[in-house]
Design an enzyme around this catalytic site. Sequence first.
Site, PDB file in Angstrom:
ATOM      1  N   ARG A  86     -40.576  40.432   6.372  1.00 37.65           N
ATOM      2  CA  ARG A  86     -41.212  39.118   6.280  1.00 37.65           C
ATOM      3  C   ARG A  86     -41.148  38.506   4.887  1.00 37.65           C
ATOM      4  O   ARG A  86     -40.826  37.331   4.723  1.00 37.65           O
ATOM      5  CB  ARG A  86     -42.697  39.243   6.665  1.00 37.65           C
ATOM      6  CG  ARG A  86     -42.903  39.468   8.130  1.00 37.65           C
ATOM      7  CD  ARG A  86     -44.375  39.664   8.447  1.00 37.65           C
ATOM      8  NE  ARG A  86     -44.545  39.868   9.878  1.00 37.65           N
ATOM      9  CZ  ARG A  86     -45.713  40.101  10.461  1.00 37.65           C
ATOM     10  NH1 ARG A  86     -46.817  40.173   9.732  1.00 37.65           N
ATOM     11  NH2 ARG A  86     -45.790  40.257  11.770  1.00 37.65           N
ATOM     12  N   GLU A 122     -59.717  42.977   7.622  1.00 37.68           N
ATOM     13  CA  GLU A 122     -58.993  42.190   6.624  1.00 37.68           C
ATOM     14  C   GLU A 122     -59.872  41.855   5.415  1.00 37.68           C
ATOM     15  O   GLU A 122     -59.372  41.545   4.336  1.00 37.68           O
ATOM     16  CB  GLU A 122     -58.457  40.901   7.266  1.00 37.68           C
ATOM     17  CG  GLU A 122     -57.398  40.194   6.431  1.00 37.68           C
ATOM     18  CD  GLU A 122     -56.882  38.894   7.071  1.00 37.68           C
ATOM     19  OE1 GLU A 122     -57.104  38.693   8.277  1.00 37.68           O
ATOM     20  OE2 GLU A 122     -56.260  38.103   6.354  1.00 37.68           O
ATOM     21  N   HIS A 158     -45.763  34.471   6.387  1.00 40.63           N
ATOM     22  CA  HIS A 158     -44.974  34.775   7.578  1.00 40.63           C
ATOM     23  C   HIS A 158     -43.800  33.805   7.670  1.00 40.63           C
ATOM     24  O   HIS A 158     -43.975  32.614   7.528  1.00 40.63           O
ATOM     25  CB  HIS A 158     -45.880  34.649   8.812  1.00 40.63           C
ATOM     26  CG  HIS A 158     -45.326  35.302  10.018  1.00 40.63           C
ATOM     27  ND1 HIS A 158     -44.258  34.785  10.701  1.00 40.63           N
ATOM     28  CD2 HIS A 158     -45.668  36.445  10.666  1.00 40.63           C
ATOM     29  CE1 HIS A 158     -43.983  35.580  11.728  1.00 40.63           C
ATOM     30  NE2 HIS A 158     -44.825  36.597  11.728  1.00 40.63           N
ATOM     31  N   LEU A 178     -62.179  41.944  15.357  1.00 40.63           N
ATOM     32  CA  LEU A 178     -61.908  43.327  15.777  1.00 40.63           C
ATOM     33  C   LEU A 178     -62.741  44.324  14.996  1.00 40.63           C
ATOM     34  O   LEU A 178     -63.345  45.238  15.571  1.00 40.63           O
ATOM     35  CB  LEU A 178     -60.428  43.637  15.615  1.00 40.63           C
ATOM     36  CG  LEU A 178     -59.516  42.980  16.644  1.00 40.63           C
ATOM     37  CD1 LEU A 178     -58.072  43.365  16.398  1.00 40.63           C
ATOM     38  CD2 LEU A 178     -59.912  43.390  18.052  1.00 40.63           C
ATOM     39  N   ALA A 179     -62.788  44.163  13.671  1.00 44.59           N
ATOM     40  CA  ALA A 179     -63.527  45.132  12.862  1.00 44.59           C
ATOM     41  C   ALA A 179     -65.027  45.042  13.150  1.00 44.59           C
ATOM     42  O   ALA A 179     -65.686  46.052  13.409  1.00 44.59           O
ATOM     43  CB  ALA A 179     -63.247  44.898  11.384  1.00 44.59           C
TER      44      ALA A 179
END
Lengths: 251, 265, 637
Positions: free
Chosen positions: C330, C425, C266, C43-44
Amino acid sequence: MSGNMNLTLKVWRQKSQNAQGAFETYEAKNISPDMSFLEMMDVVNEDLIKAGKEPIAFDHDCREGICGMCSMYINGRAHGPLKGVTTCQLHMRSFSSGETITIEPWRATAFPVLRDLVVDRTAFERIQQAGGYVSVNTGSVPDANAIPISKENADEAFLSAACIGCGACVAACKNSSAMLFVSAKVSQYALLPQGNVERKERVLKMVSQMDQEGFGNCSNTEACEAECPKEIKVTNIARMNREFLRAKLFS
Amino acid sequence: MNSAFKFLDTSIGRKVLMSLTGLFLCTFLIVHVSGNMQLFKNDYGLAFNQYSVFMTTFTPIKVVSYLLYLTIILHAISGFRLTMQNRAARKIGYGAAKDPRSSSWASKNMGILGTIILLFLVTHMANFWFKYKFGDVPYVQYMLDVNSGEVLGAPVGLTDSGHMKPHEIMASDANGQPVKLVIVRDLYNVVKMAFQETWLVVLYLLGMIALAYHLVHGFQSSFQSLGIRHPSYASLIQGIGVWVFGILIPLLFAAMPVYFYFMKS
Amino acid sequence: MTLNSKAPSGPLAEKWNNHKFNLKLVNPANKRKYDIIIVGTGLAGASAAASLAELGYNVKTFCVQDSPRRAHSIAAQGGINAAKNYRNDGDSVYRLFYDTLKGGDYRAREANVYRLAQVSVNIIDQCVAQGVPFAREYGGLLDNRSFGGAQVSRTFYAKGQTGQQLLLGAYSAMNRQIATGKIQSYTRHEMLDVVMVDGKARGIIARDLVTGQIERHSAHAVVLCTGGYGNVFYLTTYARGSNVTAIWRAHKKGAYFGNPCFTQIHPTCIPVSGDHQSKLTLMSESLRNDGRIWVPLKKGDNRKPEDIPEAERDYYLERIYPSFGNLVPRDIASRKAKEMCDQGRGVGASGLAVYLDFSDAINRLGESTVASRYGNLFDMYKQITGENPYKTPMRIYPAVHYTMGGLWVDYNLMTTIPGLYACGEANFSDHGANRLGASALMQGLADGYFVLPYTIGDYLAGEERKEVSIDSPEFVAAEKNVKDQLQKLLSINGNKTVHEFQRELGLIMWNHCGMARNENGLKEGIEKIKALRAEFWKNIKVPGVGEELNQNLERAGRVADFLELGELMMQDALQRNESCGGHFREEYQTPEGEALRDDDNYAYVAAWEYKGENQPSEMHKEALEYEFIKRSQRSYK
C-alpha cells in the site's frame, strides 16, 4: 458533467423532542450533480450558519452506506428515490435543477424526533437486547471449523445479517412496523446451527419487545423490502412468522 | 385459552388471525360463487331456489354459516383494531406523498377496501338473506317433467297460508300426464327484480372491484403471515391470488347483476 | 518517567502464557465490586465490554453514535487474518507474526506482535460461535483468501462486509450483557475528559449529546477504544464522527502519545471530485489483482483515456517494479501515484488521480467474469462518480485510511496513566509503521476479547473495592474545565465555521505531513497550524447553545483537538530522520526512490509527553529490541 443546479428544499425543523415542528423552505444554489445528498445538506448548513441561523441537524457518520446512521425520508421515500442505496450514497445527479425536495425525519411513534431530522432509534437496541445474540462467553467455544454449515445456509444467513439497522423499513412502512428489521436478525440465527439452542426463546422475546416498543403491525405491503438500502427480503418476515408460530404452538 | 388470547395479542398473532379468517372467507367465496352460478341456468330459477332451500335448512351448512358470520365479524373487528394500532404507531404523518413505486395500491388500502366490502355485505344481506329469512318472499310452484326433470314453463305464484314449507308432490298436468310439482320460495325472482335497479347494480360492481383488490393482496398476504412462503410455490400462491381470487371470482359475481340488468324481461 | 513496556522475557512462544500466569487475579466474587468505563464501542470496545461483563465486572460503555453497532469498524471490507493454517499452505503463528512485523517495517514490539498472532486463532473461533456468517465452501467449512499481498491464504471474510459482521457479533455479545444488567450502555454520549484522582484514572466527564448535559461517571479503570485520528486530514476514508478527542484529552492528562506521525494511506480510493467533498470512499485492494494502473506519458494530456494510444501510456508500477507490478504494498503504490500527479501527469478534472484500467482484464476474461469478481465495487464506483468502469478506466487516488500511532501502551495495554487503558486503533499498537491488510480487525478483537480481560485484573486486584465518588474535587474541577471550554467555543462567535477550519487544517496536514514529508515542509506546516489554531480560538463560529443537540459544538471541540494533534504529528515526523512504512521523508530514500530506514538511530517508539498549552511536547523513547528476528530492507522490485 452537466451544469450545477438550483433546488428548493422543504425541510422538517423541530427544536427538540417536545417542541412543535414545521416545514421550512430553503434554497440550495449552485449544487454540483457530483455531490452526495449529505454534501448538499452540508452546503445548505454552511450557508445557514453564515447567515446566523441554526443549521439543520441530521444523523450521518460513515458516508459510505454501511453504518446505518443516516436516515432521511426524501420525497416520500426512505433514503430517497434510488433502490438499494442509503442517503449518504445518493448523489444529486438523481435530481434535476429546479426541483423541490421534501426532506423529513423517519416517522414512527417508536422513533421520536430528537431534533430536525434526527430520531431516536433506541427501540431497535432494546429489541436486540431482548434476544439478538447467541449466549456464548468469550473463550468457551469450539474450533471454528468444528461446526460445518452448508454454504447455502451461510450465504442466506449473511444476506439477513447484512441489515444495517437504519430503520428505513419502519419509515417506509405505512404501519411503522419493525418486522423486517426484527425478522432479519431472527432469520440470521434461525439459519445457523449456533442459533438453534435459543431459537424459540429468541423469537418470542424479540417479538414481544418489538410489540412493547409500539411499532405497528405488518400488512405485507412490502414497502420495507422496496426501500431497504441493503435489500433485505420479506422472506425473512415469513421465516420469523414461522419461527414464532412454531415457538408458540409447539413448545 | 388464556395463552391463546395472549397469542392473539401479539403482532404476529393478530396477523395470523387475519389470515386464517381471511382464508376461511376465501373458501366460502368459492362455495358461494359456484352455488350462485345456478342463477345462469335457464330453468326459471328452480335450481337456484332449491339451492337456497338447501343452504338454509341443511344443519351442517347452517352451523358453518353461523361460523361464517362470526368470521366476518372477527375479521372486520380485528382489521379495525389493527388499523387503529397502526395509526397509533405513526401519530405524525409524512408531508410528502408516499412514493407509489414502493408498494401496491391495494396493499396500502386494505382497510378502506375492507370497509367497502363490509358495507356491500350489509346491503347484500339486507336485500336477500334478511328478506329470505324474515321477509316476505312468496312461494311458487314449478312443474317438472317426471322423466327428464325439465321445468315446464314459468312457475306459478301461490298464496302462503303461513304454514307452508318447501316440498315436492307428484301430480298430473292438464293432459293427465304425471308431473312433479316443486314448491319453493322464489328468491330467484327477488334477485331478478332487485337487479333491475341501476344503483344497486352499480353498488354491486363497486363491491366486486373492492373485493378484487382486497383479494389480490389479501390471499397471498395470508400465506406470508402464516410463514408459508418458499420460492418453489410462491408464484403459485401469487397466481391463484391474482387470477382466481382477484379476477375470476369477482368477475363471476359481477356478471350476476349485469346479467339480470340486461335480461330485463 | 522511563517507559517500561513490561514485555515479558523468555522464549517468544511462551511469553504470553507465562505472563498470564504471573498476572494477579481478582476473585470471582469481588469482580462485581469493580466498575470499568469503556469509551468507544467498535471492535475493541464492544469485545472488551462484553468479555469484561461476562467476567463479572460492572461495565459502562459510551459511544457518540446512536448505537454501539455504528462504530466505524463496521466499514472494514476485506477481512480478518488468523493463523489457522486451514489451507495447509504453510501458515503458522510464527509466519503471521513475522509478516506483521516486517510489514510494519520493524517498528513494532516483538512480544506484542507475537501475542497478536497467537490469539488470532481464538478470534475466529469466538466469532463463529457468535453466529458471524463468514464465507464458507461447499463442504461447509470456512473459506479463506489471500489479501494484501500475503503469500498464504489466511484471511477470513464475509463478502465485503467483514467489519460489519464482526462488529455485529461483538455487539450481540454486548447486548446479552446489557440485558443482564452487567453493561450500562450510554449512546449519543461523548467523553470530554478523563478524571484523575491520586494520579490514577478514576472516571470520565461525558456530554449527553441530546440534552447537552455534562455528566460525571466514576470507575476503577477507564478503557479508551475510540479508534484512529485520521480525520485530522479531513478528507479520509474515516467516518465523519471519527475523532481524536478521547485519546487527546487523555494525552493532555498525562498519557503518552506513541508514534503520532505513522499514518496509513490506502492507494485505491475514489478521488476527490470537488470542494464540496466530505469523504473519500475506499475501493477494495483486491482491484489491483486485475486492474492495471497507468498515467499518460505526456504531461497535461487531456485526451479521454480511450483515445490515448498504448504507446503513450505509462504503466509506471509495472515499469518500476517488474516482479510485483501493480501488487506492491500500500505505502509504495500510494507514494508512486502521488509522484505521477506531482509530475503533472495526473488525470481527471483535478489532476489528482491515476487510471485503474480493466480493459485488458475484460478482453482476457470477459465482462461477466470481471463482473462476478468486482461487480459490487464497479457498481459503487458508478454510483459515486457517475462513470461506467466497464467502459472507461476507473480513476483512483490514495487516501488516509488508518493511523498506526496512538496512545502508548505497555504489554498490558495500559497507558502511562495508571488505570487508563487503550485498545484497538486508539493505541499505538502492533502495526509498527505500516499495517498489513486484514490486520486491523484482528488487533481490535485480540485486545478486547483476549488481552485486556486478563491484564486489567492485574491492575484492579491492587485497587480498593469501594465505589469511586463522583463528588471529589477532581471530578468537580474536570467538569468545570469541560464546561468552560464548551462555553468558550460558543461565545467566540467569529466568522469562520468549524467546517472551514477542519478543511483548512486537513489541507495543511495533507500537503505537509501526507504521503511524502520533508524537513522544510514540516517546519512550515507547524507554523501554519499554530497560526490556524490561534485563529480558531479567535474566529470560530459555533451556532446554538450547549444545552441541546448541537452538532457544530460537538465538531468544534473535536477540531480544536485536531489542531493540537496536527502539530504533534508534524513534530514527530520531523524528528524521525528516516523513512519507514507509512512515514516517508524525502531526504531519506535509496537512489531508486525507495524508503531508507535507519535502524541504528530510529529503532524506537517515540512516546510524546504533553507539557502544557503551547509548550513543546517532550519525546521519550522506547527502544525496540529484536531478539528473535533479523531486520531486512523491504524490496519489491
